[in-house]
Design an enzyme around this catalytic site. Structure first.
Site, PDB file in Angstrom:
ATOM      1  N   GLY A   1      -7.814  10.419   6.717  1.00  0.00           N
ATOM      2  CA  GLY A   1      -6.652  10.700   7.573  1.00  0.00           C
ATOM      3  C   GLY A   1      -6.444  12.151   7.907  1.00  0.00           C
TER       4      GLY A   1
ATOM      5  N   ARG B   1       3.464  19.980  -5.452  1.00  0.00           N
ATOM      6  CA  ARG B   1       3.796  19.498  -4.107  1.00  0.00           C
ATOM      7  C   ARG B   1       5.096  18.698  -4.120  1.00  0.00           C
ATOM      8  NH1 ARG B   1       0.673  19.749  -0.209  1.00  0.00           N
ATOM      9  NH2 ARG B   1       1.488  17.853   0.719  1.00  0.00           N
TER      10      ARG B   1
ATOM     11  N   HIS C   1      -6.504  -8.425  -7.579  1.00  0.00           N
ATOM     12  CA  HIS C   1      -6.416  -9.686  -6.825  1.00  0.00           C
ATOM     13  C   HIS C   1      -5.376  -9.587  -5.713  1.00  0.00           C
ATOM     14  CE1 HIS C   1      -9.448 -11.653  -9.135  1.00  0.00           C
ATOM     15  NE2 HIS C   1      -8.903 -11.141 -10.229  1.00  0.00           N
TER      16      HIS C   1
ATOM     17  N   ASP D   1      -5.941  -9.933  -1.722  1.00  0.00           N
ATOM     18  CA  ASP D   1      -5.044 -10.782  -0.932  1.00  0.00           C
ATOM     19  C   ASP D   1      -4.417 -10.043   0.262  1.00  0.00           C
ATOM     20  OD1 ASP D   1      -4.022 -13.360  -0.632  1.00  0.00           O
ATOM     21  OD2 ASP D   1      -2.100 -12.792  -1.552  1.00  0.00           O
TER      22      ASP D   1
ATOM     23  N   HIS E   1      -8.377  16.555  -4.624  1.00  0.00           N
ATOM     24  CA  HIS E   1      -7.337  17.376  -5.248  1.00  0.00           C
ATOM     25  C   HIS E   1      -7.907  18.641  -5.867  1.00  0.00           C
ATOM     26  CE1 HIS E   1      -5.317  13.518  -4.877  1.00  0.00           C
ATOM     27  NE2 HIS E   1      -4.229  14.241  -4.748  1.00  0.00           N
TER      28      HIS E   1
HETATM   29  N1  GLN Z   1      -3.629   9.153   5.737  1.00  0.00           N
HETATM   30  C1  GLN Z   1      -3.040   9.971   4.722  1.00  0.00           C
HETATM   31  C2  GLN Z   1      -3.720  11.318   4.651  1.00  0.00           C
HETATM   32  O1  GLN Z   1      -4.900  11.350   4.715  1.00  0.00           O
HETATM   33  C3  GLN Z   1      -3.119   9.313   3.369  1.00  0.00           C
HETATM   34  C4  GLN Z   1      -2.460  10.161   2.294  1.00  0.00           C
HETATM   35  C5  GLN Z   1      -2.302   9.461   0.983  1.00  0.00           C
HETATM   36  O2  GLN Z   1      -2.911   8.448   0.747  1.00  0.00           O
HETATM   37  N2  GLN Z   1      -1.499   9.962   0.109  1.00  0.00           N
HETATM   38  O3  GLN Z   1      -3.094  12.329   4.485  1.00  0.00           O
END
Ligand code: GLN
Ligand code: ZN
Length: 427
Positions: free
Chosen positions: A91, A184, A321, A325, A364
């Site tokens: 993302g 953060r 699971h 789903d 991270h």
């Molecule tokens: N789409 C978001 C990003 O990439 C997902 C962030 C997350 O999962 N915390 O920043």
């Protein structure tokens, strides 16, 4: 809004209750409070009958895509024509100082045009930075090898606040900070009323980005359960009702993205696991409505539209699971910080037939993983998962990293995937 009570108001309320209990009831205070509660009940900002009826109608029925996942993946592959071990990211791209400054100025001065112009430029730069080609028009023949692109979320401050700001029924604080991870912090919105979507929230940005490339550009949404779990939620109706309302709003967005020609849509459910109630007796019920809410968002799309979800910050092993789903076509999922415990789930025999991208490096950390190390991780996954369902991607979004870290890390990731593709081809 007289209906909301923060710390200062709550202290006054507790004080008034204590005085009332000792026989000195402040009648004026209590009647003002009763009037505030009555106005909350009757306010059209809280109650939207159309939304309430639509959400009530969802209960008790199932919402699933009508075709099973393997047939859907076939239909999607015909359209997307992806290589084995497709490469994607989850993302966001780095949130630079420049981007934050533009968003701050926009908020302060409401300079919409200027904001849009600078963001457009940044969006273009973000995409180009990762494409290694100097041309402004990206083409499918370019050297960069990320198969399913993202636009990088430069227009978003936070994955929940961004949507909350555009949905009805949400309020915001100026100083209501909550720690989210390490140093953060986020400012969770407050849901005070029925949730609806006055207009499309992401279609403009996603279409703009899709028009710059022939490769698929993932539409990027936050799922209803994550919006709910990272928000202060109204207390006058059950949480699942509110979640269904958000699901309907996101469903409209998913369908608008599909209409705009976006054929891969990611609906993040980063916080689904963390909403699991502590009491064991309440967990099954939560998982049922949470997973149902997610499926509501995408039950209406075509087989050839590929739905991704993404999960992180969670031990997902005990809810595997429920994840299955959710019936998404592809899941990208945290894996590298938890000693690859995810893989042990599959080693334990859990069957997974949809696409899966266990994160191959920890975003991270500023550390840049080597090509060999990434290839080794992917190799480990081959032992427990079918080759044709594996995706290659980092653990999570890249917004907390610098471009100087992201570029070499992604290059190594691409090199590792290519190396393994070559090996597989000669097997
Ligand atoms: N789409 C978001 C990003 O990439 C997902 C962030 C997350 O999962 N915390 O920043
Ligand atoms: Zn994540």
């Amino acid at each position: 809004m007289p209906w909301l009570a923060f710390a200062a108001q709550k202290v006054v309320e507790v004080n008034a209750l204590a005085e009332a209990l000792s026989g000195q009831k402040d009648e004026a205070f209590f009647s003002a409070n009763a009037a505030a509660q009555a106005s909350r009940k009757s306010s059209p900002r809280v109650t939207n009958e159309v939304v309430q009826k639509a959400a009530a109608a969802l209960k008790g029925s199932d919402h699933r895509r009508s075709t099973n996942v393997s047939a859907r993946l076939d239909a999607q592959q015909k359209k997307l024509n992806l290589p084995i071990l497709p490469i994607t990211t989850t993302g966001s791209f780095p949130q630079t100082m420049e981007l934050r400054k533009v968003r701050r100025e926009y908020k302060a001065n409401n300079i919409l045009n200027c904001f849009a112009a600078i963001l457009l430029e940044s969006l273009r730069k973000n995409m180009l930075r990762l494409s290694r080609k100097k041309s402004t028009k990206l083409s499918s023949s370019r050297k960069s090898s990320i198969d399913v692109l993202v636009h990088g979320e430069p227009e978003r401050n936070d994955m929940v606040e961004y949507f909350g700001e555009q949905l009805s029924g949400f309020a915001f604080t100026v100083n209501g900070w909550v720690q989210s991870y390490g140093s953060r912090c986020v400012k969770p919105p407050i849901i005070y009323g029925d949730v609806s979507r006055p207009k499309a929230m992401t279609v403009f940005w996603s279409s703009l980005a899709q028009n710059m490339t022939k490769r698929p550009m993932k539409g990027m949404l936050t799922g209803p359960v994550t919006i709910l779990n990272w928000t202060f939620v109204r207390d006058d109706q059950p949480r699942f009702e509110t979640c269904y309302q958000i699901a309907l709003a996101i469903k409209d967005e998913v369908e608008d993205l599909e209409k705009a020609g976006i054929s891969v849509i990611q609906i993040d459910e980063a916080a689904l696991r963390e909403g699991l109630p502590l009491r064991k007796s309440e967990q099954a019920f939560y998982l049922v409505w949470a997973v149902h809410s997610f499926r509501i968002t995408n039950c209406g799309v075509k087989d050839s539209t590929q739905i991704h979800t993404h999960m992180c910050y969670s031990n997902v092993y005990d809810i595997i699971h429920s994840i299955i789903d959710m019936d998404s076509d592809v899941i990208t999922i945290e894996n590298s910080r938890s000693d690859e415990k995810l893989l042990s789930v599959f080693r334990g025999g859990v069957k997974y037939g949809a696409g899966i991208g266990p994160g191959i490096y920890d975003i991270h950390s500023p550390r840049i993983p080597s090509t060999e190390e990434i290839a080794e991780r992917i190799n480990k996954m081959f032992a427990v998962l079918e080759r044709n369902i594996l995706w290659v991607n980092p653990d999570c979004g890249l917004k907390t990293r610098k471009y100087s870290e992201v570029k070499p890390a992604l290059s190594n990731m691409v090199a590792a995937a290519k190396l393994l593709r070559t090996q597989l081809a000669s097997d």
